[in-house]
Design an enzyme around this catalytic site. Structure first.
Site, PDB file in Angstrom:
ATOM      1  N   SER A  50       0.826  -1.204   0.000  1.00 52.01           N
ATOM      2  CA  SER A  50       0.000   0.000   0.000  1.00 52.01           C
ATOM      3  C   SER A  50       0.859   1.252   0.000  1.00 52.01           C
ATOM      4  O   SER A  50       2.050   1.222   0.331  1.00 52.01           O
ATOM      5  CB  SER A  50      -0.903   0.010   1.241  1.00 52.01           C
ATOM      6  N   ASP A  84      -1.491  -1.041  -3.591  1.00 55.70           N
ATOM      7  CA  ASP A  84      -2.827  -0.880  -3.012  1.00 55.70           C
ATOM      8  C   ASP A  84      -3.061   0.541  -2.501  1.00 55.70           C
ATOM      9  O   ASP A  84      -2.147   1.170  -1.946  1.00 55.70           O
ATOM     10  CB  ASP A  84      -2.989  -1.878  -1.858  1.00 55.70           C
ATOM     11  N   HIS A  85      -4.275   1.022  -2.681  1.00 65.68           N
ATOM     12  CA  HIS A  85      -4.697   2.347  -2.199  1.00 65.68           C
ATOM     13  C   HIS A  85      -3.686   3.433  -2.565  1.00 65.68           C
ATOM     14  O   HIS A  85      -3.242   4.202  -1.710  1.00 65.68           O
ATOM     15  CB  HIS A  85      -4.944   2.314  -0.693  1.00 65.68           C
ATOM     16  N   ASP A 106      -6.774   5.043  -5.804  1.00 68.51           N
ATOM     17  CA  ASP A 106      -7.796   5.463  -4.857  1.00 68.51           C
ATOM     18  C   ASP A 106      -8.040   6.962  -4.929  1.00 68.51           C
ATOM     19  O   ASP A 106      -7.315   7.756  -4.344  1.00 68.51           O
ATOM     20  CB  ASP A 106      -7.362   5.064  -3.444  1.00 68.51           C
ATOM     21  N   HIS A 206     -12.757  -4.970   0.348  1.00 69.47           N
ATOM     22  CA  HIS A 206     -11.763  -4.394   1.247  1.00 69.47           C
ATOM     23  C   HIS A 206     -12.231  -4.579   2.688  1.00 69.47           C
ATOM     24  O   HIS A 206     -13.400  -4.822   2.946  1.00 69.47           O
ATOM     25  CB  HIS A 206     -11.579  -2.905   0.957  1.00 69.47           C
ATOM     26  N   THR A 231      -5.115  -6.267   8.268  1.00 69.08           N
ATOM     27  CA  THR A 231      -5.061  -6.165   9.721  1.00 69.08           C
ATOM     28  C   THR A 231      -4.940  -7.526  10.398  1.00 69.08           C
ATOM     29  O   THR A 231      -4.268  -7.651  11.435  1.00 69.08           O
ATOM     30  CB  THR A 231      -6.310  -5.418  10.237  1.00 69.08           C
TER      31      THR A 231
END
Length: 278
Positions: A50, A84-85, A106, A206, A231
């Site tokens: 990310s 990612d993101h 994003d 997500h 997470t």
């Protein structure tokens, strides 16, 4: 084996009616754990880096990406690399010429029209580079407070967004929330099915760490394809480090506590890989 293509893994999963797990990695131990889990299960996997992870590494992509590329290239199962993101266009463009085959751009915090314009431009650039692009219509609940967890993606708006931007996949809000540390989320499976019917691109979930196993399985059956997990690995990692240092307060060699941390992440990833694959 050679580093796999993210689009190919997602496409194969969709055609088989399965899901493919995509794990966010921050350290070398994360990547090693995820790939070990994939090899233990014989399942393909996506390693995700990310923008926040790049920021943790002082804004430098090359080190973590190089490590992930090496780990993926030595794997006995297909492993793809994904950004990612990504909000920084410069970071997105840094993927060109690397082993990264897919990215999530994003622009979800922007007003709708600006999101569409920015994402359309990103998708056109990515297509020219052979990079498969995922996007997000409106921010998933629980991230930076932009939306409450009760927010849901509207199928008609999502269809217009996909048509207007030309993206290859869409992350949708169906009841999950980023950064959950308890597995209590309940998904709207009817909405997932309607989105699958309405959209010509794969659906991405997500915030999957907060979703119980049964809900994840049902989400895949309803039409979810790419399932992002972050997470859950960090919870396993952190708890293993705490446990080891509590039991052995004299330890100063990080290998002593990083080994159980890596093993805990491997166990976590192995379970979730099996759940997502159905």
């Amino acid at each position: 084996m050679p580093v796999a293509g993210g689009a190919e893994l997602v496409r194969a999963a969709a055609e088989a009616g399965h899901g493919v797990a995509a794990f966010n990695v921050i350290t070398l131990e994360h990547a090693e754990a995820v790939v070990a889990a994939a090899e233990n299960t014989g399942l393909p996997v996506i390693l995700q880096i990310s923008e926040n992870a790049v920021r943790f590494h002082d804004g430098r992509l090359a080190g973590l990406l190089g490590a992930c590329t090496a780990v993926a290239g030595e794997a006995a199962v297909p492993v793809a690399l994904h950004l990612d993101h990504v909000e920084d266009v410069g970071l997105l463009r840094a993927a060109a010429g690397t082993a990264v085959s897919s990215a999530m751009f994003d622009a979800s915090t922007l007003p709708y029209g600006e999101n569409v314009a920015a994402t359309r431009e990103a998708a056109a650039w990515a297509r020219g580079q052979g990079i498969w692009l995922e996007a997000e219509l409106g921010e998933i609940g629980g991230k930076d407070g932009a939306h409450a967890p009760g927010v849901r993606t509207d199928p008609d708006e999502a269809a217009s967004y996909v048509a207007d931007t030309g993206v290859d996949a869409l992350a949708v809000a169906v009841g999950s929330s980023h950064a959950m540390t308890s597995r209590t989320a309940r998904l709207d499976h009817g909405l997932i099915a309607r989105l699958r019917e309405r959209l010509p691109v794969p659906l991405v979930l997500h915030g999957s760490s907060g979703v119980p196993d049964g809900e994840l399985r049902e989400a895949v059956r309803s039409g979810m394809v790419k399932v992002n997990i972050g997470t859950a690995l960090n919870l396993a990692y952190s708890q293993a480090v705490r446990d080891h240092l509590r039991a052995h307060p004299e330890v100063v060699d990080p290998r002593k506590y990083l080994r159980p941390a890596r093993e805990a992440m491997t166990d976590c990833a192995e379970r979730l890989l099996r759940v997502v694959a159905g």
